[in-house]
Design a protein around this motif. Structure first.
Motif, PDB file in Angstrom:
ATOM      1  N   GLU A  25      31.309  22.965  36.056  1.00 37.02           N
ATOM      2  CA  GLU A  25      32.200  23.475  35.013  1.00 37.02           C
ATOM      3  C   GLU A  25      31.527  24.595  34.224  1.00 37.02           C
ATOM      4  OE1 GLU A  25      35.386  22.716  34.472  1.00 37.02           O
ATOM      5  OE2 GLU A  25      35.262  21.469  36.269  1.00 37.02           O
ATOM      6  N   GLN A  54      33.363  37.032  35.159  1.00 32.07           N
ATOM      7  CA  GLN A  54      34.112  37.268  36.397  1.00 32.07           C
ATOM      8  C   GLN A  54      34.848  36.011  36.836  1.00 32.07           C
ATOM      9  OE1 GLN A  54      31.194  38.880  39.081  1.00 32.07           O
ATOM     10  NE2 GLN A  54      31.506  40.957  38.329  1.00 32.07           N
ATOM     11  N   TRP A  55      34.227  34.860  36.664  1.00 35.16           N
ATOM     12  CA  TRP A  55      34.859  33.588  37.019  1.00 35.16           C
ATOM     13  C   TRP A  55      36.140  33.395  36.192  1.00 35.16           C
ATOM     14  CZ3 TRP A  55      34.305  30.230  40.810  1.00 35.16           C
ATOM     15  CH2 TRP A  55      34.863  28.970  40.683  1.00 35.16           C
ATOM     16  N   LYS A  56      36.052  33.678  34.897  1.00 27.05           N
ATOM     17  CA  LYS A  56      37.228  33.528  34.022  1.00 27.05           C
ATOM     18  C   LYS A  56      38.312  34.533  34.398  1.00 27.05           C
ATOM     19  CE  LYS A  56      34.602  31.617  30.226  1.00 27.05           C
ATOM     20  NZ  LYS A  56      33.972  31.851  28.934  1.00 27.05           N
ATOM     21  N   GLU A  57      37.893  35.740  34.774  1.00 26.99           N
ATOM     22  CA  GLU A  57      38.861  36.775  35.163  1.00 26.99           C
ATOM     23  C   GLU A  57      39.670  36.341  36.380  1.00 26.99           C
ATOM     24  OE1 GLU A  57      38.823  41.347  36.797  1.00 26.99           O
ATOM     25  OE2 GLU A  57      37.281  40.732  35.365  1.00 26.99           O
ATOM     26  N   TYR A  58      39.001  35.677  37.326  1.00 32.00           N
ATOM     27  CA  TYR A  58      39.689  35.214  38.529  1.00 32.00           C
ATOM     28  C   TYR A  58      40.221  33.794  38.383  1.00 32.00           C
ATOM     29  CZ  TYR A  58      37.982  39.389  40.771  1.00 32.00           C
ATOM     30  OH  TYR A  58      37.739  40.699  41.095  1.00 32.00           O
ATOM     31  N   GLU A  59      40.154  33.265  37.176  1.00 33.12           N
ATOM     32  CA  GLU A  59      40.691  31.948  36.824  1.00 33.12           C
ATOM     33  C   GLU A  59      40.148  30.845  37.721  1.00 33.12           C
ATOM     34  OE1 GLU A  59      44.894  32.606  36.852  1.00 33.12           O
ATOM     35  OE2 GLU A  59      44.794  33.789  35.024  1.00 33.12           O
ATOM     36  N   GLY A  60      38.918  30.974  38.171  1.00 31.99           N
ATOM     37  CA  GLY A  60      38.259  29.933  38.929  1.00 31.99           C
ATOM     38  C   GLY A  60      38.869  29.646  40.291  1.00 31.99           C
ATOM     39  N   ASN A  61      39.567  30.591  40.873  1.00 30.83           N
ATOM     40  CA  ASN A  61      40.237  30.358  42.152  1.00 30.83           C
ATOM     41  C   ASN A  61      39.364  30.624  43.363  1.00 30.83           C
ATOM     42  OD1 ASN A  61      42.682  29.493  41.094  1.00 30.83           O
ATOM     43  ND2 ASN A  61      43.352  31.584  40.761  1.00 30.83           N
ATOM     44  N   CYS A  62      38.061  30.572  43.211  1.00 31.70           N
ATOM     45  CA  CYS A  62      37.196  30.811  44.356  1.00 31.70           C
ATOM     46  C   CYS A  62      36.198  29.685  44.550  1.00 31.70           C
ATOM     47  CB  CYS A  62      36.496  32.167  44.286  1.00 31.70           C
ATOM     48  SG  CYS A  62      35.753  32.529  42.715  1.00 31.70           S
ATOM     49  N   ARG A  63      36.654  28.454  44.337  1.00 27.66           N
ATOM     50  CA  ARG A  63      35.814  27.292  44.614  1.00 27.66           C
ATOM     51  C   ARG A  63      35.705  27.093  46.117  1.00 27.66           C
ATOM     52  NH1 ARG A  63      35.108  23.832  40.028  1.00 27.66           N
ATOM     53  NH2 ARG A  63      36.474  24.495  38.365  1.00 27.66           N
TER      54      ARG A  63
END
Length: 68
Positions: A25, A54-63
Motif C-alpha cells: 500500500e 506516478q502510481w497515484k496518477e495511474y490510480e494503481g492500475n498496474c499491479r
C-alpha cells in the motif's frame, strides 16, 4: 551528475515500483519516505516521491495481479 543517473535514486525508484506492483500500500511506503527524509537521504526521497506520484496518477492500475 544528474539525479536520474544516481545509483541510489535508480535503486529506490525501481524497488518502489516493484513494491507497489506487488501490492504494498502507498501509505506503507509513505512511512518509509518519512524515514528517508529524517535521515536526509534526498536521492531516495526524490525517487520514492516520483514513484508514488506516478502510481497515484495511474490510480494503481498496474499491479502484477492485474496483468495476468
Amino acid at each position: 551528475m544528474s539525479l536520474q543517473n544516481d545509483p541510489m535514486y535508480k535503486m529506490v525508484l525501481e524497488s518502489t515500483y516493484i513494491s507497489l506492483a506487488q501490492g504494498v500500500e502507498p501509505q506503507m511506503l509513505q512511512y518509509i519516505l518519512e524515514n528517508y527524509e529524517e535521515d536526509e537521504n534526498y536521492e531516495a526521497c526524490a525517487a520514492m516521491t516520483v514513484a508514488l506520484a506516478q502510481w497515484k496518477e495511474y490510480e494503481g492500475n498496474c499491479r502484477i495481479g492485474n496483468t495476468y
